[in-house]
Motif scaffolding. Structure first.
Motif, PDB file in Angstrom:
ATOM      1  N   LEU A  27     -44.460  25.619  48.178  1.00  0.00           N
ATOM      2  CA  LEU A  27     -43.053  25.842  47.844  1.00  0.00           C
ATOM      3  C   LEU A  27     -42.523  27.108  48.526  1.00  0.00           C
ATOM      4  O   LEU A  27     -41.552  27.706  48.074  1.00  0.00           O
ATOM      5  N   THR A  28     -43.147  27.481  49.610  1.00  0.00           N
ATOM      6  CA  THR A  28     -42.734  28.685  50.320  1.00  0.00           C
ATOM      7  C   THR A  28     -41.256  28.608  50.691  1.00  0.00           C
ATOM      8  O   THR A  28     -40.793  27.611  51.255  1.00  0.00           O
ATOM      9  N   GLY A  29     -40.537  29.669  50.364  1.00  0.00           N
ATOM     10  CA  GLY A  29     -39.121  29.734  50.679  1.00  0.00           C
ATOM     11  C   GLY A  29     -38.214  29.119  49.643  1.00  0.00           C
ATOM     12  O   GLY A  29     -36.988  29.251  49.742  1.00  0.00           O
ATOM     13  N   LYS A  30     -38.774  28.451  48.644  1.00  0.00           N
ATOM     14  CA  LYS A  30     -37.951  27.844  47.601  1.00  0.00           C
ATOM     15  C   LYS A  30     -37.542  28.900  46.574  1.00  0.00           C
ATOM     16  O   LYS A  30     -38.253  29.872  46.328  1.00  0.00           O
ATOM     17  N   ARG A  31     -36.393  28.660  45.975  1.00  0.00           N
ATOM     18  CA  ARG A  31     -35.810  29.615  45.026  1.00  0.00           C
ATOM     19  C   ARG A  31     -35.651  28.937  43.673  1.00  0.00           C
ATOM     20  O   ARG A  31     -34.945  27.938  43.565  1.00  0.00           O
ATOM     21  N   ALA A  32     -36.312  29.489  42.660  1.00  0.00           N
ATOM     22  CA  ALA A  32     -36.410  28.813  41.368  1.00  0.00           C
ATOM     23  C   ALA A  32     -35.843  29.673  40.243  1.00  0.00           C
ATOM     24  O   ALA A  32     -35.988  30.897  40.234  1.00  0.00           O
ATOM     25  N   LEU A  33     -35.233  28.990  39.279  1.00  0.00           N
ATOM     26  CA  LEU A  33     -34.814  29.607  38.019  1.00  0.00           C
ATOM     27  C   LEU A  33     -35.536  28.883  36.895  1.00  0.00           C
ATOM     28  O   LEU A  33     -35.471  27.653  36.798  1.00  0.00           O
ATOM     29  N   VAL A  34     -36.226  29.644  36.053  1.00  0.00           N
ATOM     30  CA  VAL A  34     -36.941  29.090  34.900  1.00  0.00           C
ATOM     31  C   VAL A  34     -36.386  29.765  33.652  1.00  0.00           C
ATOM     32  O   VAL A  34     -36.479  30.994  33.504  1.00  0.00           O
ATOM     33  N   THR A  35     -35.815  28.990  32.747  1.00  0.00           N
ATOM     34  CA  THR A  35     -35.256  29.576  31.527  1.00  0.00           C
ATOM     35  C   THR A  35     -36.329  29.702  30.450  1.00  0.00           C
ATOM     36  O   THR A  35     -37.265  28.898  30.384  1.00  0.00           O
ATOM     37  N   GLY A  36     -36.177  30.727  29.625  1.00  0.00           N
ATOM     38  CA  GLY A  36     -37.112  30.920  28.514  1.00  0.00           C
ATOM     39  C   GLY A  36     -38.539  31.113  28.978  1.00  0.00           C
ATOM     40  O   GLY A  36     -39.445  30.436  28.497  1.00  0.00           O
ATOM     41  N   ALA A  37     -38.763  32.074  29.883  1.00  0.00           N
ATOM     42  CA  ALA A  37     -40.067  32.170  30.552  1.00  0.00           C
ATOM     43  C   ALA A  37     -40.802  33.462  30.264  1.00  0.00           C
ATOM     44  O   ALA A  37     -41.640  33.890  31.060  1.00  0.00           O
ATOM     45  N   GLY A  91     -45.628  29.540  46.103  1.00  0.00           N
ATOM     46  CA  GLY A  91     -44.829  30.152  47.159  1.00  0.00           C
ATOM     47  C   GLY A  91     -43.381  30.403  46.841  1.00  0.00           C
ATOM     48  O   GLY A  91     -42.650  30.973  47.659  1.00  0.00           O
ATOM     49  N   ALA A  92     -42.907  29.992  45.656  1.00  0.00           N
ATOM     50  CA  ALA A  92     -41.492  30.132  45.331  1.00  0.00           C
ATOM     51  C   ALA A  92     -41.171  31.542  44.840  1.00  0.00           C
ATOM     52  O   ALA A  92     -42.002  32.211  44.227  1.00  0.00           O
ATOM     53  N   ASP A  93     -39.952  31.978  45.125  1.00  0.00           N
ATOM     54  CA  ASP A  93     -39.386  33.154  44.473  1.00  0.00           C
ATOM     55  C   ASP A  93     -38.740  32.683  43.180  1.00  0.00           C
ATOM     56  O   ASP A  93     -38.171  31.587  43.119  1.00  0.00           O
ATOM     57  N   VAL A  94     -38.792  33.518  42.143  1.00  0.00           N
ATOM     58  CA  VAL A  94     -38.429  33.048  40.807  1.00  0.00           C
ATOM     59  C   VAL A  94     -37.583  34.079  40.067  1.00  0.00           C
ATOM     60  O   VAL A  94     -37.896  35.270  40.085  1.00  0.00           O
ATOM     61  N   VAL A  95     -36.539  33.602  39.413  1.00  0.00           N
ATOM     62  CA  VAL A  95     -35.845  34.384  38.396  1.00  0.00           C
ATOM     63  C   VAL A  95     -36.125  33.715  37.056  1.00  0.00           C
ATOM     64  O   VAL A  95     -36.082  32.482  36.951  1.00  0.00           O
ATOM     65  N   ILE A  96     -36.436  34.521  36.050  1.00  0.00           N
ATOM     66  CA  ILE A  96     -36.695  33.984  34.722  1.00  0.00           C
ATOM     67  C   ILE A  96     -35.674  34.551  33.741  1.00  0.00           C
ATOM     68  O   ILE A  96     -35.151  35.648  33.939  1.00  0.00           O
ATOM     69  N   THR A  97     -35.389  33.780  32.694  1.00  0.00           N
ATOM     70  CA  THR A  97     -34.560  34.309  31.617  1.00  0.00           C
ATOM     71  C   THR A  97     -35.405  34.466  30.358  1.00  0.00           C
ATOM     72  O   THR A  97     -36.451  33.844  30.197  1.00  0.00           O
ATOM     73  N   TYR A  98     -34.913  35.328  29.489  1.00  0.00           N
ATOM     74  CA  TYR A  98     -35.542  35.548  28.193  1.00  0.00           C
ATOM     75  C   TYR A  98     -34.441  35.922  27.216  1.00  0.00           C
ATOM     76  O   TYR A  98     -33.348  36.360  27.619  1.00  0.00           O
ATOM     77  N   GLU A  99     -34.708  35.735  25.929  1.00  0.00           N
ATOM     78  CA  GLU A  99     -33.718  36.112  24.926  1.00  0.00           C
ATOM     79  C   GLU A  99     -33.991  37.497  24.350  1.00  0.00           C
ATOM     80  O   GLU A  99     -33.141  38.379  24.414  1.00  0.00           O
ATOM     81  N   LYS A 100     -35.198  37.704  23.791  1.00  0.00           N
ATOM     82  CA  LYS A 100     -35.491  38.953  23.086  1.00  0.00           C
ATOM     83  C   LYS A 100     -36.716  39.688  23.613  1.00  0.00           C
ATOM     84  O   LYS A 100     -36.828  40.897  23.428  1.00  0.00           O
ATOM     85  N   SER A 101     -37.639  38.970  24.230  1.00  0.00           N
ATOM     86  CA  SER A 101     -38.945  39.557  24.562  1.00  0.00           C
ATOM     87  C   SER A 101     -38.892  40.316  25.888  1.00  0.00           C
ATOM     88  O   SER A 101     -39.448  39.893  26.910  1.00  0.00           O
ATOM     89  N   TYR A 102     -38.236  41.488  25.865  1.00  0.00           N
ATOM     90  CA  TYR A 102     -38.035  42.288  27.081  1.00  0.00           C
ATOM     91  C   TYR A 102     -39.376  42.630  27.740  1.00  0.00           C
ATOM     92  O   TYR A 102     -39.562  42.411  28.942  1.00  0.00           O
TER      93      TYR A 102
END
Length: 247
Positions: free
Chosen positions: A5-15, A31-42
């Protein structure tokens, strides 16, 4: 099979933990770059981001309550800006409330509907503005969406069942863009939400054909495959990763 997945851009919610953490790490290892979201668990979310960065991939953890339309839109826009677009969306964020229907509060019901259904719809809607043709959308459902095998989970099961029709309809809508949309249905999987040594674990284990709980990495492997070029002809389907519970 080696997934690239080299070069792919991913968003994973609740991660920040559990299934989401395993999914984000698996995509990054491929190989992906990733942004994750979270609610409380900084702390946990930023620990995941650090793990991914240590793999040589870009990663950022963004706080977002999946029940908030404004927070969802801001998080997706931020992710797309950070990564330069999106190729992969994993709608993993979800919550559960159990008990007899008459014991659930309106707040309980609204919370499950807002996160498990509306949150998925709004996250996907915003992500599509930034998603490249040929992208991948993977929703995380539940084996309970197709077989409610125990009492006290009717509303939760309903919210996960809604993802069946959403996934199929969206696959039709997005097919002309080459975007696939699929749904992974985890069975009992060792996590904070449903630990393999919890009070309900043995009763669930008795229903699993292979006799043991899954691990978050089992779900992550299925998601990573569906995100890959090898799954380009798979769309509008649900994949049970439940050890044969629903066989």
């Amino acid at each position: 099979m080696q997934i690239d997945l080299t070069g792919k851009r991913a968003l994973v919610t609740g991660a920040s933990r559990g299934l989401g953490r395993a999914i984000a790490l698996s995509l990054a290892r491929a190989g992906a770059d990733v942004v994750i979201t979270y609610e409380k668990s900084y702390d946990k979310a930023h620990a995941v981001a650090s793990e991914i960065q240590a793999l040589g991939r870009r990663c950022e953890a963004v706080q977002a309550d999946s029940a908030s339309a404004e927070a969802i839109q801001e998080a997706v826009t931020h992710a797309a800006r950070t990564l330069g677009g999106l190729d992969i969306l994993v709608n993993n964020a979800g919550i559960a409330r159990g008990g007899p229907l008459e014991a659930l509060t309106i707040a309980d019901i609204d919370a499950m509907i807002n996160v498990n259904i509306r949150g998925v719809v709004l996250t996907t809607q915003e992500a599509l503005v930034h998603m490249s043709d040929g992208g991948r959308i993977i929703n995380i459902g539940s084996c309970l969406a197709n077989r409610v095998a125990m009492p006290g989970i009717a509303v939760y099961a309903m919210t996960k069942s809604a993802l069946n029709s959403f996934t199929r309809g969206l696959a039709r809508d997005l097919g002309p863009r080459g975007i696939t949309v699929n749904l992974v249905h985890p069975g009992p999987t060792n996590s904070d939400m449903n630990p393999e040594d919890g009070e309900q674990a043995e009763a669930q284990r008795q229903m699993i054909a292979i006799g043991h709980y899954g691990q978050p990495e089992d779900i992550a492997a299925a998601v990573t495959f569906l995100a890959s070029p090898a799954a380009g002809q798979i769309s509008g389907t649900g994949l049970d990763v439940d050890g044969g519970l629903n066989a």
